[in-house]
Design an enzyme around this catalytic site. Sequence first.
Site, mmCIF file in Angstrom:
data_model
loop_
_atom_site.group_PDB
_atom_site.id
_atom_site.type_symbol
_atom_site.label_atom_id
_atom_site.label_comp_id
_atom_site.label_asym_id
_atom_site.label_seq_id
_atom_site.Cartn_x
_atom_site.Cartn_y
_atom_site.Cartn_z
ATOM 1 N N MET C 18 -3.475 6.813 0.167
ATOM 2 C CA MET C 18 -4.071 5.998 0.278
ATOM 3 C C MET C 18 -5.162 5.157 0.673
ATOM 4 O O MET C 18 -4.882 4.671 1.905
ATOM 5 C CB MET C 18 -2.546 4.958 0.566
ATOM 6 C CG MET C 18 -1.453 5.317 -0.050
ATOM 7 S SD MET C 18 0.357 4.558 0.015
ATOM 8 C CE MET C 18 0.383 4.351 1.816
ATOM 9 N N GLY C 19 -6.015 5.520 0.019
ATOM 10 C CA GLY C 19 -7.096 4.458 -0.067
ATOM 11 C C GLY C 19 -7.269 3.229 -0.174
ATOM 12 O O GLY C 19 -6.846 2.923 -0.795
ATOM 13 N N THR C 20 -6.743 2.833 0.925
ATOM 14 C CA THR C 20 -6.148 1.323 1.581
ATOM 15 C C THR C 20 -7.185 0.090 1.257
ATOM 16 O O THR C 20 -8.063 0.234 2.637
ATOM 17 C CB THR C 20 -5.173 1.225 2.191
ATOM 18 O OG1 THR C 20 -4.460 2.470 1.877
ATOM 19 C CG2 THR C 20 -4.049 0.081 1.535
ATOM 20 N N SER C 21 -6.722 -1.296 0.950
ATOM 21 C CA SER C 21 -6.828 -2.225 1.470
ATOM 22 C C SER C 21 -5.837 -2.975 1.494
ATOM 23 O O SER C 21 -5.163 -3.353 0.731
ATOM 24 C CB SER C 21 -8.246 -3.429 0.645
ATOM 25 O OG SER C 21 -9.247 -2.378 0.310
#
Lengths: 245, 271, 219
Positions: C18-21
């Site tokens: 989850m390359g996330t914000s």
Amino acid sequence: MCSTQKSLMATEYSTEVRMEPIEHRFNPYQDNGGTILGIAGEDFAVLAGDTRQTVGYSIDSRYEPKVHDVGDNLLLSANGFSADGVELVKVFESQLKWYHFDNNKKMLVHSAARLIQHMLYKKRMFPYYVSTILAGLDEEGKGAVYSFDPVGSYEREQCRAGGAAASLIMPFLDNQVNFKHQMDPESKGTKRRPLKYLSLDEVIELVRDAFSSATERHIEVGDGLQILIVTKDGVRKEYYPLKRD
Amino acid sequence: MPGLSFENFQRNEYLVNQAGFKPPRATSTGTTIVGCRFKDGVVIAADTRATTGPIVADKNCEKLHRISPKIWCAGAGTAADTEMVTQLIQSNLELHSMSLNREPRVVSAMQMLKQHLFKYQGQVGAYLIVAGVDPTGPHLFSIQAHGSTDIGYYMSLGSGSLAAIAVLERDWKQDLSKDEAMKLCATAIQAGIFNDLGSGSNVDMCVMEMGKDAQLYRSFMTPNVREKKQRNYKFARGTTAVLRQSVFDIVEVVKEEEIPVGSSDAMDVDH
Amino acid sequence: MDSINVDVGHLKKGEISMGTSIMAVTFKDGVILGADSRTTSGSYVANRVTDKLTELQDNIWCCRSGSAADTQAVADIVRYQLDLFKTMNGRSPSTRLSASIFQEICYNNKDSLTAGIICAGYDKGKGGQVFTVPLGGSMHQHEYAISGSGSVFIYGYCKENYKPDMTKQETIDFMKTSLSQAIRWDGSSGGVIRMVLLTADGVERLIFYPEEYNEELKD
């Protein structure tokens, strides 16, 4: 594959890899799948190929013909890395043109075979990644099939399959064309079944069955089958659809 | 000892790294599997091709597994792993539901699967779409080999998942009917069958609807029937080489001689 | 990777990440958690409607970033521990305790986990609280926190625009703008913006679609 690469391989049976720096380099080759097949008859020769072009698990094209009528009653196909295959056929056609200018006569099939050997060996250190088959009629009018390895080793044969499903088709051909492992039923299994030339209709039936069977068991074979037939009257083309899954 | 055996680990490590030995390849279901929810149920579907490298290992394999009568799962990845992990959870879920005296729930199956897969850190290569109906309603989940799960109204997994999701994203809408959902799944699987080389042959489907028995449609569609062969390859009798011939009696026949009882001649030995 | 140098980019082969914000912000009435909804496997979007806001207790939630499998497994364990605490002690666990359990697990298993977590909760005594548990397994309390690959683009914006004791609407607007910009500039973030509001009134869920939060999609 060299031994240092092997040690960098992680498999489902062994997760450990050696922590050496990995060299990244552009790989100039690709496998585009597909299969070709050539059979020589008494007064004809056929060269057939499927029309599917693949890379990995994707289909690039369902119809990309790879068996070429290159003129002078010669059929040529180079299967493997399609870009190299196309290049080889193009260079051959050009060489053939110059042969006509220089000698003002048709190129014979054995001459074409020797020419292809030189074209392939010229790139001995950076080979064309292809298995090549040449088909035509010899000086006596008999069917001729020549098969080549990527660097030019060649041989005249009665039949030859090349490409992805070659290993599936070749044993079938040995059995059905050269009657390998078949005894004469009359002899009750004691004498070999005598060799005989197959008719063109029989050969086309065999080719169609070979390709429909290869389509069943090899994922890179399918979509369509083109068969080019060379006789003393010239070259004829046939097309049959294959399964598309 | 329960669980997996690692007794050959060191030997295999040596064979791969030192002896330059190529390890055997497991059958992978380079697959297309999809799942889709509808009004009061859920449907999952799969293709039927199994491959080893570029060779088709099985033209009509079953990728739809039963976890409980109304919870089914479609598997992609390593064929053996999807099969075994499904069987394990099937057993444990049955025991679980017997001890609680309740119908098994889809969330339970999902939780047991994800905990098992997480434990093996992706080494057990099972990618699953789990679906079913239980007293809390219809459910649809996907599970990755590393143990992560997703919830959704529609989903696809396997090498053909991109072809399938393209169809699903184009045609899916909220509140599909059962027939619409089945049709959508079949179309999505066919996209995988025809556009992904790892997928092929037929479409299998399983429909789970609230208050009804789950329905398995084996070969729901057969869009890849093989045409008749051009030639007949029946060999004439006598085609096989005879190298040697020997005839055995299957039963050894022992000749019996009848000796009359009380015959003085036979007994009289000292003449 | 060893116990001192943690490889941030380390993911097991083919693992879903989850390359996330994500972010959590305290405000006057409590705390709000926010996240994008993109899950990726390499360059493929494996799920575009993911819910990265996970319930641990009614009043304690967390935002997950890193490996999907790892964060889900850890969150499941924490939820179990908190449920156990509640039954054993007959009272609700605190936000700090929840974060501490995360911290303990992430620290003890730092070699095998890729988990960046923001833990946030509301209780009557302490109001809204935010804790972060980054990769190495430490724990920090903040007034607001941002994390994930998209957060690097909004450090400046958040620093300039965060004010203590904002109203509910101000906080929502602040978070919507922050996350929309994180999503705008980070390729690994996307989809909808999800929010969870934790106040004395209980839990409220919000969702914002791209047509609404993305100025460039408006006419």
